[in-house]
Enzyme design. Sequence first.
Site, PDB file in Angstrom:
ATOM      1  N   GLY A  18      57.704  66.360  53.476  1.00  0.00           N
ATOM      2  CA  GLY A  18      58.595  66.076  52.342  1.00  0.00           C
ATOM      3  C   GLY A  18      60.014  66.524  52.595  1.00  0.00           C
ATOM      4  N   GLY A  19      60.191  67.452  53.554  1.00  0.00           N
ATOM      5  CA  GLY A  19      61.535  67.875  53.947  1.00  0.00           C
ATOM      6  C   GLY A  19      62.332  68.525  52.833  1.00  0.00           C
ATOM      7  N   THR A  20      63.644  68.530  53.019  1.00  0.00           N
ATOM      8  CA  THR A  20      64.539  69.142  52.039  1.00  0.00           C
ATOM      9  C   THR A  20      64.416  68.470  50.684  1.00  0.00           C
ATOM     10  OG1 THR A  20      66.135  69.837  53.726  1.00  0.00           O
ATOM     11  CG2 THR A  20      66.965  69.584  51.484  1.00  0.00           C
ATOM     12  N   CYS A  21      64.341  67.159  50.674  1.00  0.00           N
ATOM     13  CA  CYS A  21      64.305  66.405  49.417  1.00  0.00           C
ATOM     14  C   CYS A  21      63.201  66.894  48.491  1.00  0.00           C
ATOM     15  CB  CYS A  21      64.124  64.919  49.704  1.00  0.00           C
ATOM     16  SG  CYS A  21      63.907  63.914  48.226  1.00  0.00           S
TER      17      CYS A  21
ATOM     18  N   LYS B  81      65.567  68.151  40.064  1.00  0.00           N
ATOM     19  CA  LYS B  81      65.269  67.267  38.926  1.00  0.00           C
ATOM     20  C   LYS B  81      64.294  67.922  37.955  1.00  0.00           C
ATOM     21  CE  LYS B  81      67.970  65.749  40.597  1.00  0.00           C
ATOM     22  NZ  LYS B  81      68.602  65.870  41.920  1.00  0.00           N
TER      23      LYS B  81
ATOM     24  N   GLY C  41      81.144  68.654  44.120  1.00  0.00           N
ATOM     25  CA  GLY C  41      80.468  67.426  44.520  1.00  0.00           C
ATOM     26  C   GLY C  41      79.171  67.251  43.752  1.00  0.00           C
TER      27      GLY C  41
ATOM     28  N   ILE D  58      79.094  73.283  49.231  1.00  0.00           N
ATOM     29  CA  ILE D  58      80.184  72.523  49.844  1.00  0.00           C
ATOM     30  C   ILE D  58      79.723  71.633  50.988  1.00  0.00           C
ATOM     31  CG2 ILE D  58      81.967  74.165  49.172  1.00  0.00           C
ATOM     32  CD1 ILE D  58      81.901  75.313  51.956  1.00  0.00           C
TER      33      ILE D  58
ATOM     34  N   HIS E 227      65.047  44.296  23.532  1.00  0.00           N
ATOM     35  CA  HIS E 227      65.786  45.054  22.531  1.00  0.00           C
ATOM     36  C   HIS E 227      64.798  45.884  21.708  1.00  0.00           C
ATOM     37  CE1 HIS E 227      68.765  45.977  19.448  1.00  0.00           C
ATOM     38  NE2 HIS E 227      67.841  45.656  18.538  1.00  0.00           N
TER      39      HIS E 227
END
Length: 576
Positions: free
Chosen positions: A147-150, A159, A289, A377, A552
Amino acid sequence: MKIDITAKTLPKNAAEAKITKIHKQIGDEVQSGDSLLELEANKASMPIISQARGTITALYVEAGQKVKADDPLCTIEGEEVLDASPKQSSTDDKPSLGYFAGMMKPQKKTVASDLCIIGAGPGGYVAAIKAAQLGCRVVLIEKEHVGGTCLNWGCIPTKCMVRSAEVYTTLQSAEDYGCFADYLRLDMRRVLQRKDEVVTQLRQGIEHLLSENGVTVLSGTAELVDRNTVLSKQSSSETTVTAKKLIIATGSRITNPPIPGAQLKQVINSDIALQLEALPVKMVVVGGGVVGMEFAFIFSSFGVNVSVVEYADQILSNCDPDICAEIYQIAIEKGIKIYRHAMVEAILPAQDDQCVVVFKQDDEVKYLATDMVLMSIGREPVIAGLGFEKLGIELNDNKKGIKVNEHMETSVPGIYAIGDVTNRMLLAHVASHQGIVAVRNIMGESCDMDYTAVPSAIFTEPEIGIVGLNEETARKKGYDITVGKFPVGANGKALAMGESRGFIKIIAEEKSGTILGAAIIGPHASDLIADLTLAVNRKLTLRDIYETIYAHPTTAEIIHEAALGAEGRSLHFVGS
């Protein structure tokens, strides 16, 4: 003979440990020295190494489960392997380590594959699954967690915290909805526990997918030996992987800024920010950022007094100026202090366990006393230690990532690179798509990586979604454009939700109506941008949008209205 495997001891002598990985399943053949599973406690990990050879006949645990030292982990039907009796040295009276020396000596083996992938982040694991589905024998090497960093330290954990912040904010204004939440309080330990539960569930899901698709996963570091060989080093073994093709997907890491005082204990990075059980009273975020502003909104919602110091003239400077202006104003109204066009010069220790951020803004030196500083940064590709230099793999012109062509192939034929390590677009979904493009080319299908319609989602409050060209870039490319805008406050579903800030903007070629780009700031922006990504990707027109029926009441109706607005024909708003 049945051999029951237990941990016997746990990392750092903990009372209990969590199962983080299971390498062997019922029916698997094992050799002495094989890693059976991994434990983690007190931020330390430990493999459980087989002391027998045979077949696993029972497995008593699953990933995520907590165990004690003597809890049974699995049973092996076979024979216990012991390294004879302790031998004596012929030159002195010191005994050899005997059996334990055998365990400490790395076990060496070789695995043959069609494709070896280094790194199991959103690029690497997606590429592995895709390649396996197309018939490849795949070996995937990962030094930490799939899954890595994400999944483990980025997209998903943040999230989860965004969602906790949303719920907390909603509860604070519950009376506006006719609801009353008495004795409201924030429990950061529970916030972090939920975050970890979600991450674990998703990680286990990926591990299951890899297993079901027949991908061989090796836990350890990787070093390129030659264009067809990778050496993977584990805690107790070394595996030489031979492969017809290679994919490098080692991702990126947090950049350490050369700012005096950045090593103070009050200075943290995003990884540590995701583990804070005790919130500071005041926090300075260095960098406005995406990462910086997401955390600024999260911690501000949790009640922290947040200030942001940004070097550029705008926060989120990659967004359109009107998006920047809108989110800036919303942040100010939320109580977030923002210092733009400001450069941090130093961080100094102060009394009462605080520190002082020294920065220059418009030639004036300013000081911010704070309890904590969050550095956000940027990130840099992970390329050190791979050994790419000896293979002649070229770097980009800025020397900050691996150079690839439109097929994701490096300067060395047969070796590909995907994701953050290419330093092209540091986005998880870009890495995944690059992985698919690389695999398709490896399998003989000519396929180019196209960056025309790459969506970006920013999880501030409200969210931001952008795709394609902005107004300035479209004009620089020579397009005569028309712009359709529609305010969120004119949308019925948004108002029913209590949301009124933000807008949508669609940029289209004036003559043909072809949609070139779009930006949304408002509720569900990260989801709504998918419609417009499809529009940019398939070169849809304004007419294609406004001749489509939208349900709608939904927030998606703002897309329909903005398409009409580009031709001056919005139905539910006058002016733009």
